[in-house]
Design an enzyme around this catalytic site. Sequence first.
Site, PDB file in Angstrom:
ATOM      1  N   LYS A  55      61.330  34.493  28.564  1.00  0.00           N
ATOM      2  CA  LYS A  55      62.703  34.316  29.207  1.00  0.00           C
ATOM      3  C   LYS A  55      63.122  32.968  28.265  1.00  0.00           C
ATOM      4  O   LYS A  55      62.572  32.025  28.276  1.00  0.00           O
ATOM      5  CB  LYS A  55      62.327  33.524  30.879  1.00  0.00           C
ATOM      6  CG  LYS A  55      63.523  33.208  31.370  1.00  0.00           C
ATOM      7  CD  LYS A  55      63.326  32.056  32.149  1.00  0.00           C
ATOM      8  CE  LYS A  55      63.738  30.745  31.478  1.00  0.00           C
ATOM      9  NZ  LYS A  55      64.823  30.667  31.014  1.00  0.00           N
TER      10      LYS A  55
ATOM     11  N   GLY B 148      59.792  22.691  25.754  1.00  0.00           N
ATOM     12  CA  GLY B 148      61.107  22.202  26.393  1.00  0.00           C
ATOM     13  C   GLY B 148      60.603  20.915  26.789  1.00  0.00           C
ATOM     14  O   GLY B 148      59.735  20.033  26.151  1.00  0.00           O
ATOM     15  N   SER B 149      60.962  20.484  28.117  1.00  0.00           N
ATOM     16  CA  SER B 149      61.088  19.000  28.552  1.00  0.00           C
ATOM     17  C   SER B 149      59.722  18.691  28.894  1.00  0.00           C
ATOM     18  O   SER B 149      58.576  19.699  29.393  1.00  0.00           O
ATOM     19  CB  SER B 149      62.006  18.695  29.392  1.00  0.00           C
ATOM     20  OG  SER B 149      61.559  19.355  30.505  1.00  0.00           O
TER      21      SER B 149
ATOM     22  N   GLY C  17      57.296  21.012  31.483  1.00  0.00           N
ATOM     23  CA  GLY C  17      56.024  21.242  30.815  1.00  0.00           C
ATOM     24  C   GLY C  17      54.888  20.877  31.784  1.00  0.00           C
ATOM     25  O   GLY C  17      53.951  21.725  31.947  1.00  0.00           O
TER      26      GLY C  17
ATOM     27  N   GLU D 151      54.885  22.746  24.140  1.00  0.00           N
ATOM     28  CA  GLU D 151      55.531  21.907  23.051  1.00  0.00           C
ATOM     29  C   GLU D 151      56.395  21.046  23.565  1.00  0.00           C
ATOM     30  O   GLU D 151      57.536  21.733  24.257  1.00  0.00           O
ATOM     31  CB  GLU D 151      55.910  22.745  21.889  1.00  0.00           C
ATOM     32  CG  GLU D 151      54.767  23.497  21.005  1.00  0.00           C
ATOM     33  CD  GLU D 151      53.796  22.222  20.647  1.00  0.00           C
ATOM     34  OE1 GLU D 151      54.130  20.870  20.293  1.00  0.00           O
ATOM     35  OE2 GLU D 151      52.786  22.698  19.909  1.00  0.00           O
TER      36      GLU D 151
ATOM     37  N   CYS E 201      62.922  18.132  18.800  1.00  0.00           N
ATOM     38  CA  CYS E 201      61.695  16.958  19.420  1.00  0.00           C
ATOM     39  C   CYS E 201      61.303  16.457  18.490  1.00  0.00           C
ATOM     40  O   CYS E 201      60.454  15.509  18.582  1.00  0.00           O
ATOM     41  CB  CYS E 201      60.629  18.044  20.111  1.00  0.00           C
ATOM     42  SG  CYS E 201      60.102  19.407  19.107  1.00  0.00           S
TER      43      CYS E 201
ATOM     44  N   GLU F  57      62.671   9.741  25.753  1.00  0.00           N
ATOM     45  CA  GLU F  57      63.192  10.787  24.800  1.00  0.00           C
ATOM     46  C   GLU F  57      64.755  11.194  25.247  1.00  0.00           C
ATOM     47  O   GLU F  57      65.193  11.389  26.450  1.00  0.00           O
ATOM     48  CB  GLU F  57      62.621  12.082  24.715  1.00  0.00           C
ATOM     49  CG  GLU F  57      63.221  13.214  23.834  1.00  0.00           C
ATOM     50  CD  GLU F  57      62.365  14.420  23.817  1.00  0.00           C
ATOM     51  OE1 GLU F  57      62.222  15.120  24.743  1.00  0.00           O
ATOM     52  OE2 GLU F  57      62.178  14.911  22.628  1.00  0.00           O
TER      53      GLU F  57
HETATM   54  N1  LIG Z   1      60.944  19.320  23.100  1.00  0.00           N
HETATM   55  C1  LIG Z   1      61.858  20.289  22.894  1.00  0.00           C
HETATM   56  O1  LIG Z   1      62.066  21.023  22.229  1.00  0.00           O
HETATM   57  C2  LIG Z   1      63.080  20.219  23.957  1.00  0.00           C
HETATM   58  C3  LIG Z   1      63.033  19.223  24.803  1.00  0.00           C
HETATM   59  N2  LIG Z   1      63.986  19.260  25.728  1.00  0.00           N
HETATM   60  C4  LIG Z   1      64.063  18.061  26.653  1.00  0.00           C
HETATM   61  O2  LIG Z   1      64.447  18.459  28.170  1.00  0.00           O
HETATM   62  C5  LIG Z   1      65.592  17.980  28.494  1.00  0.00           C
HETATM   63  C6  LIG Z   1      66.411  19.039  29.563  1.00  0.00           C
HETATM   64  O3  LIG Z   1      66.615  20.054  29.013  1.00  0.00           O
HETATM   65  P1  LIG Z   1      66.152  21.516  29.627  1.00  0.00           P
HETATM   66  O4  LIG Z   1      66.828  22.710  28.937  1.00  0.00           O
HETATM   67  O5  LIG Z   1      66.750  21.413  31.281  1.00  0.00           O
HETATM   68  O6  LIG Z   1      64.581  21.642  29.461  1.00  0.00           O
HETATM   69  P2  LIG Z   1      63.689  22.174  30.445  1.00  0.00           P
HETATM   70  O7  LIG Z   1      62.248  21.877  29.997  1.00  0.00           O
HETATM   71  O8  LIG Z   1      63.990  22.228  31.798  1.00  0.00           O
HETATM   72  O9  LIG Z   1      64.017  23.828  29.861  1.00  0.00           O
HETATM   73  C7  LIG Z   1      63.130  24.599  28.900  1.00  0.00           C
HETATM   74  C8  LIG Z   1      63.058  25.972  29.407  1.00  0.00           C
HETATM   75  O10 LIG Z   1      62.163  25.963  30.722  1.00  0.00           O
HETATM   76  C9  LIG Z   1      62.717  26.505  31.547  1.00  0.00           C
HETATM   77  N3  LIG Z   1      62.479  26.111  33.264  1.00  0.00           N
HETATM   78  C10 LIG Z   1      63.023  25.079  33.777  1.00  0.00           C
HETATM   79  N4  LIG Z   1      62.492  24.893  34.769  1.00  0.00           N
HETATM   80  C11 LIG Z   1      61.601  25.545  35.018  1.00  0.00           C
HETATM   81  C12 LIG Z   1      60.399  26.053  35.951  1.00  0.00           C
HETATM   82  N5  LIG Z   1      60.517  25.292  37.098  1.00  0.00           N
HETATM   83  N6  LIG Z   1      59.684  27.104  35.735  1.00  0.00           N
HETATM   84  C13 LIG Z   1      59.741  27.738  34.708  1.00  0.00           C
HETATM   85  N7  LIG Z   1      60.703  27.485  33.692  1.00  0.00           N
HETATM   86  C14 LIG Z   1      61.535  26.571  33.865  1.00  0.00           C
HETATM   87  C15 LIG Z   1      64.364  26.683  31.330  1.00  0.00           C
HETATM   88  O11 LIG Z   1      65.049  27.466  31.986  1.00  0.00           O
HETATM   89  P3  LIG Z   1      66.665  27.331  32.084  1.00  0.00           P
HETATM   90  O12 LIG Z   1      67.169  28.388  31.242  1.00  0.00           O
HETATM   91  O13 LIG Z   1      67.135  27.643  33.662  1.00  0.00           O
HETATM   92  O14 LIG Z   1      66.958  26.066  31.777  1.00  0.00           O
HETATM   93  C16 LIG Z   1      64.048  26.818  29.854  1.00  0.00           C
HETATM   94  O15 LIG Z   1      64.037  28.209  29.538  1.00  0.00           O
HETATM   95  C17 LIG Z   1      66.376  17.640  27.311  1.00  0.00           C
HETATM   96  O16 LIG Z   1      67.408  16.793  27.444  1.00  0.00           O
HETATM   97  C18 LIG Z   1      65.483  17.223  26.347  1.00  0.00           C
HETATM   98  O17 LIG Z   1      65.081  15.818  26.588  1.00  0.00           O
HETATM   99  C19 LIG Z   1      64.818  20.361  25.942  1.00  0.00           C
HETATM  100  C20 LIG Z   1      64.981  21.272  25.029  1.00  0.00           C
HETATM  101  C21 LIG Z   1      63.803  21.461  24.198  1.00  0.00           C
HETATM  102  O1  LIG Z   2      61.959  19.857  13.179  1.00  0.00           O
HETATM  103  C1  LIG Z   2      61.881  20.980  13.015  1.00  0.00           C
HETATM  104  O2  LIG Z   2      61.790  21.710  11.972  1.00  0.00           O
HETATM  105  C2  LIG Z   2      61.355  21.686  14.463  1.00  0.00           C
HETATM  106  C3  LIG Z   2      61.677  20.977  15.563  1.00  0.00           C
HETATM  107  C4  LIG Z   2      61.303  21.688  16.965  1.00  0.00           C
HETATM  108  O3  LIG Z   2      60.647  22.816  16.906  1.00  0.00           O
HETATM  109  C5  LIG Z   2      61.895  21.475  18.238  1.00  0.00           C
HETATM  110  O4  LIG Z   2      62.919  20.495  18.189  1.00  0.00           O
HETATM  111  O5  LIG Z   2      61.673  21.974  19.241  1.00  0.00           O
END
Ligand SMILES: NC(=O)C1=CN([C@@H]2O[C@H](COP(=O)(O)OP(=O)(O)OC[C@H]3O[C@@H](n4cnc5c(N)ncnc54)[C@H](OP(=O)(O)O)[C@@H]3O)[C@@H](O)[C@H]2O)C=CC1
Ligand SMILES: O=C(O)CCC(=O)C(=O)O
Length: 481
Positions: free
Chosen positions: A173, A226-227, A231, A250, A284, A383
């Site tokens: 997904k 993701g966040s 997570g 992650e 990240c 973050e």
């Molecule tokens: N470490 C990283 O690489 C990332 C960190 N972030 C951080 O997260 C913040 C918010 O971004 P956001 O995109 O909302 O991040 P999320 O962690 O909410 O989303 C990441 C993924 O998880 C899915 N998801 C969200 N809620 C659930 C749930 N309850 N059960 C299962 N899957 C779920 C999302 O679906 P959906 O498609 O509906 O959003 C998306 O596919 C950013 O501002 C940033 O701080 C965000 C992206 C990457």
């Molecule tokens: O810095 C990179 O090359 C990878 C970063 C990454 O995987 C992320 O932001 O989710």
Amino acid sequence: MTEIFKNLIAGEWAASGNASRNINPSNTNDVVGEYAQGSVDQLNDAVAAAKAAFPAWSRSSPQERYEILKKASDEILARKEELGKLLSREEGKTLAEGIGEAGRAGQVMAFFAGEALRLSGEMLPSVRPGVGVEITREPVGIVGMITPWNFPIAIPAWKIAPALAHGNCVVIKPADLVPGSAWALVDILQRAGLPKGVLNLVMGRGSVVGQALLQHKDVHAISFTGSVATGRKIAEACIASSPMKKVQLEMGGKNPLVVLDDADLKTAVEAAVTGAFFSTGQRCTASSRLIVQAGIHDRFVEACIERLKGVVVDDALKSGTHIGPVVDQSQLDQDLKYIQIAKDEGGKLAFGGELLKRETPGFYLQPALFTETTNSMRISREEVFGPVANIIRVKDYEEALAVANDTEFGLSSGICTTSLKHATHFKRNAEAGMVMVNLATAGVDYHVPFGGRKGSSYGPREQGAYAKEFYTTVKTAYTLA
Ligand SMILES: NC(=O)C1=CN([C@@H]2O[C@H](COP(=O)(O)OP(=O)(O)OC[C@H]3O[C@@H](n4cnc5c(N)ncnc54)[C@H](OP(=O)(O)O)[C@@H]3O)[C@@H](O)[C@H]2O)C=CC1
Ligand SMILES: O=C(O)CCC(=O)C(=O)O
């Protein structure tokens, strides 16, 4: 009528009742495409398809897996300009960054094609006479993947490729905000010859499709990026499910880049500006905390400001753009909120932080650099995930290291110095999964482990040969001769 990009279930493109518009953040009048919004029923069908495909795929030959992944790699690399453009259009990173990421996805596929041929085990004598012991790795089973918006093709690629190389079936997904690149990747892999049901794509909301994936009893493992907040929920759901699911997370970072007095100024400024602000700071691994020794502090600030003045923020697809827009309104609101928080906390906005108007309506934000901040301020601890960074002044190396480690995160940690002694000490003592010397904290290789410590990551590492720790389970077999 507009084409709706469908979900892939059991090798067939399956329509769903709803679709969402994929909007270009550089130009919100531009609709990249309409993508299916999957339902819980579709998710259940996808898991059932993966389950049906698993017995044959888990016993498929390494040669078959190699050929499919290699073919997919070849197509991705041949189409990297087109895929990079799609990626930049839906996510907002610059065209050069988009093409670079598409190329990285192709290289990831090639690496794991090779890994399929390197599957190995061990044979040992038992401590009991006449008994032999074999240690083998078997696939985990059905792996669910939930991916974020900031690396729309590389992250799906570095989760899907090792899963398939090690004989698992997949239901992915992708982020609802940027489904296009993941759709293109899955299409390429399917056409490369994957048997029906081995790889399934269900686009849609995390709260619907993601939740159902977490709760499905036939899913054995979940890989998530993701966040931190999401997570944590995912880990709890995986532990609560029966049987428990293997889980790999992650998440965020608040990555420090230490700049010592003896650093080469040009190298340090380049590492700081590219690490903190390029890809719109939406990584990240972004260098969001710049920890600078007092002797170089003022020269470093001045040089960063000069460098930032030459940085062009504009439409991601325009040539000459260095930084594209923020991904969407909600992320922009978060960035602006933190800029205000930093001001309220007493940080000095030394550069940027303004909303920018361009030819097209988009989420354009000038990089924001704060000085006179401390490590206890929220801007240093939480973050932001945008083009926002702050400088913390320290007196010496010991204080720099202590500040760098004083965070709940531990993904990537960097130092700029010409001292071998300090570089060596920092590599050993930085509390992070990845350490960079005279390099930005962001930007990693595709063939070595990726991941962090503390609040940044949970479970086995991703990428490189270490990916097998998550995508396989070890079996120990005893035989009486
Ligand atoms: N470490 C990283 O690489 C990332 C960190 N972030 C951080 O997260 C913040 C918010 O971004 P956001 O995109 O909302 O991040 P999320 O962690 O909410 O989303 C990441 C993924 O998880 C899915 N998801 C969200 N809620 C659930 C749930 N309850 N059960 C299962 N899957 C779920 C999302 O679906 P959906 O498609 O509906 O959003 C998306 O596919 C950013 O501002 C940033 O701080 C965000 C992206 C990457
Ligand atoms: O810095 C990179 O090359 C990878 C970063 C990454 O995987 C992320 O932001 O989710």
